[in-house]
Scaffold this motif. Structure first.
Motif, PDB file in Angstrom:
ATOM      1  N   MET A 120       0.821  -1.207   0.000  1.00 15.67           N
ATOM      2  CA  MET A 120       0.000   0.000   0.000  1.00 15.67           C
ATOM      3  C   MET A 120       0.860   1.264   0.000  1.00 15.67           C
ATOM      4  O   MET A 120       0.491   2.259  -0.626  1.00 15.67           O
ATOM      5  CB  MET A 120      -0.935   0.012   1.212  1.00 15.67           C
ATOM      6  CG  MET A 120      -1.951   1.106   1.100  1.00 15.67           C
ATOM      7  SD  MET A 120      -3.288   1.152   2.315  1.00 15.67           S
ATOM      8  CE  MET A 120      -3.421  -0.442   2.969  1.00 15.67           C
ATOM      9  N   TYR A 121       1.988   1.214   0.651  1.00 19.93           N
ATOM     10  CA  TYR A 121       2.831   2.405   0.732  1.00 19.93           C
ATOM     11  C   TYR A 121       4.010   2.355  -0.249  1.00 19.93           C
ATOM     12  O   TYR A 121       4.922   3.167  -0.167  1.00 19.93           O
ATOM     13  CB  TYR A 121       3.323   2.602   2.169  1.00 19.93           C
ATOM     14  CG  TYR A 121       2.183   3.017   3.052  1.00 19.93           C
ATOM     15  CD1 TYR A 121       1.638   4.294   2.972  1.00 19.93           C
ATOM     16  CD2 TYR A 121       1.597   2.121   3.939  1.00 19.93           C
ATOM     17  CE1 TYR A 121       0.564   4.676   3.742  1.00 19.93           C
ATOM     18  CE2 TYR A 121       0.527   2.492   4.728  1.00 19.93           C
ATOM     19  CZ  TYR A 121       0.018   3.769   4.629  1.00 19.93           C
ATOM     20  OH  TYR A 121      -1.052   4.144   5.405  1.00 19.93           O
ATOM     21  N   SER A 122       3.964   1.460  -1.221  1.00 19.26           N
ATOM     22  CA  SER A 122       5.081   1.301  -2.155  1.00 19.26           C
ATOM     23  C   SER A 122       5.239   2.489  -3.105  1.00 19.26           C
ATOM     24  O   SER A 122       6.309   2.686  -3.681  1.00 19.26           O
ATOM     25  CB  SER A 122       4.916   0.012  -2.957  1.00 19.26           C
ATOM     26  OG  SER A 122       3.749   0.089  -3.769  1.00 19.26           O
ATOM     27  N   HIS A 123       4.227   3.291  -3.278  1.00 16.39           N
ATOM     28  CA  HIS A 123       4.314   4.452  -4.177  1.00 16.39           C
ATOM     29  C   HIS A 123       4.815   5.699  -3.478  1.00 16.39           C
ATOM     30  O   HIS A 123       5.014   6.734  -4.108  1.00 16.39           O
ATOM     31  CB  HIS A 123       2.943   4.744  -4.806  1.00 16.39           C
ATOM     32  CG  HIS A 123       2.485   3.664  -5.730  1.00 16.39           C
ATOM     33  ND1 HIS A 123       2.844   3.598  -7.056  1.00 16.39           N
ATOM     34  CD2 HIS A 123       1.716   2.573  -5.506  1.00 16.39           C
ATOM     35  CE1 HIS A 123       2.304   2.535  -7.608  1.00 16.39           C
ATOM     36  NE2 HIS A 123       1.620   1.894  -6.690  1.00 16.39           N
ATOM     37  N   MET A 124       4.995   5.598  -2.165  1.00 15.50           N
ATOM     38  CA  MET A 124       5.424   6.762  -1.384  1.00 15.50           C
ATOM     39  C   MET A 124       6.953   6.767  -1.283  1.00 15.50           C
ATOM     40  O   MET A 124       7.591   5.737  -1.318  1.00 15.50           O
ATOM     41  CB  MET A 124       4.819   6.694   0.014  1.00 15.50           C
ATOM     42  CG  MET A 124       3.388   6.271   0.000  1.00 15.50           C
ATOM     43  SD  MET A 124       2.079   7.384   0.356  1.00 15.50           S
ATOM     44  CE  MET A 124       2.605   8.634   1.328  1.00 15.50           C
ATOM     45  N   ASN A 125       7.514   7.941  -1.166  1.00 19.52           N
ATOM     46  CA  ASN A 125       8.977   8.063  -1.018  1.00 19.52           C
ATOM     47  C   ASN A 125       9.399   7.638   0.363  1.00 19.52           C
ATOM     48  O   ASN A 125       8.758   7.820   1.326  1.00 19.52           O
ATOM     49  CB  ASN A 125       9.414   9.514  -1.293  1.00 19.52           C
ATOM     50  CG  ASN A 125       9.128   9.908  -2.735  1.00 19.52           C
ATOM     51  OD1 ASN A 125       9.067   9.055  -3.609  1.00 19.52           O
ATOM     52  ND2 ASN A 125       8.955  11.190  -2.965  1.00 19.52           N
TER      53      ASN A 125
END
Length: 125
Positions: A120-125
């Motif tokens: 879920m947080y793979s697109h966040m830096n």
């Protein structure tokens, strides 16, 4: 983490109402399988609509919003996220896809839930 023990269910007595509900569920499941075989393209369209609506509603609960057009583009993977909200929407989309593709084999274990959280947080830096 809490563990559930379902062994007591086997010993439980079931009344006719409960058994009737169980029979109705199996009857409807059979109808659903028949529908899937007859009209797979209609089901695919409904699933696509449900994914967009689910993504929009679930993210709105968290205060994560963007335009309807952008949500649809993000869910359909036709664009890349522009900001943090859209990154979270893209991550939610990825997890939702994993769940839709393998819901019947996903174990409800701590490590798997943590893996979904990582996706879920793979697109966040």
């Amino acid at each position: 983490m809490r563990e559930f023990n379902y062994s007591k269910i086997r010993e439980q007595k079931w009344d006719s109402d409960i058994l009737g509900y169980i029979a109705a569920i199996y009857k409807e499941a059979g109808k659903q399988e028949q529908y899937l075989k007859q009209r797979p393209e209609a089901l695919e369209k409904l699933v696509a609509i449900a994914k967009v609506q689910s993504t929009e509603a679930s993210n709105a609960i968290e205060g994560i919003v963007t335009t309807n057009t952008r949500i649809k583009q993000l869910v359909e993977e036709k664009t890349t996220p522009r900001n943090r909200d859209e990154q979270e929407i893209a991550g939610y989309r990825d997890v939702l896809n994993v769940i839709h593709e393998s819901f019947d084999t996903i174990p409800i274990y701590r490590n798997y839930i943590l893996q979904l959280n990582k996706i879920m947080y793979s697109h966040m830096n």
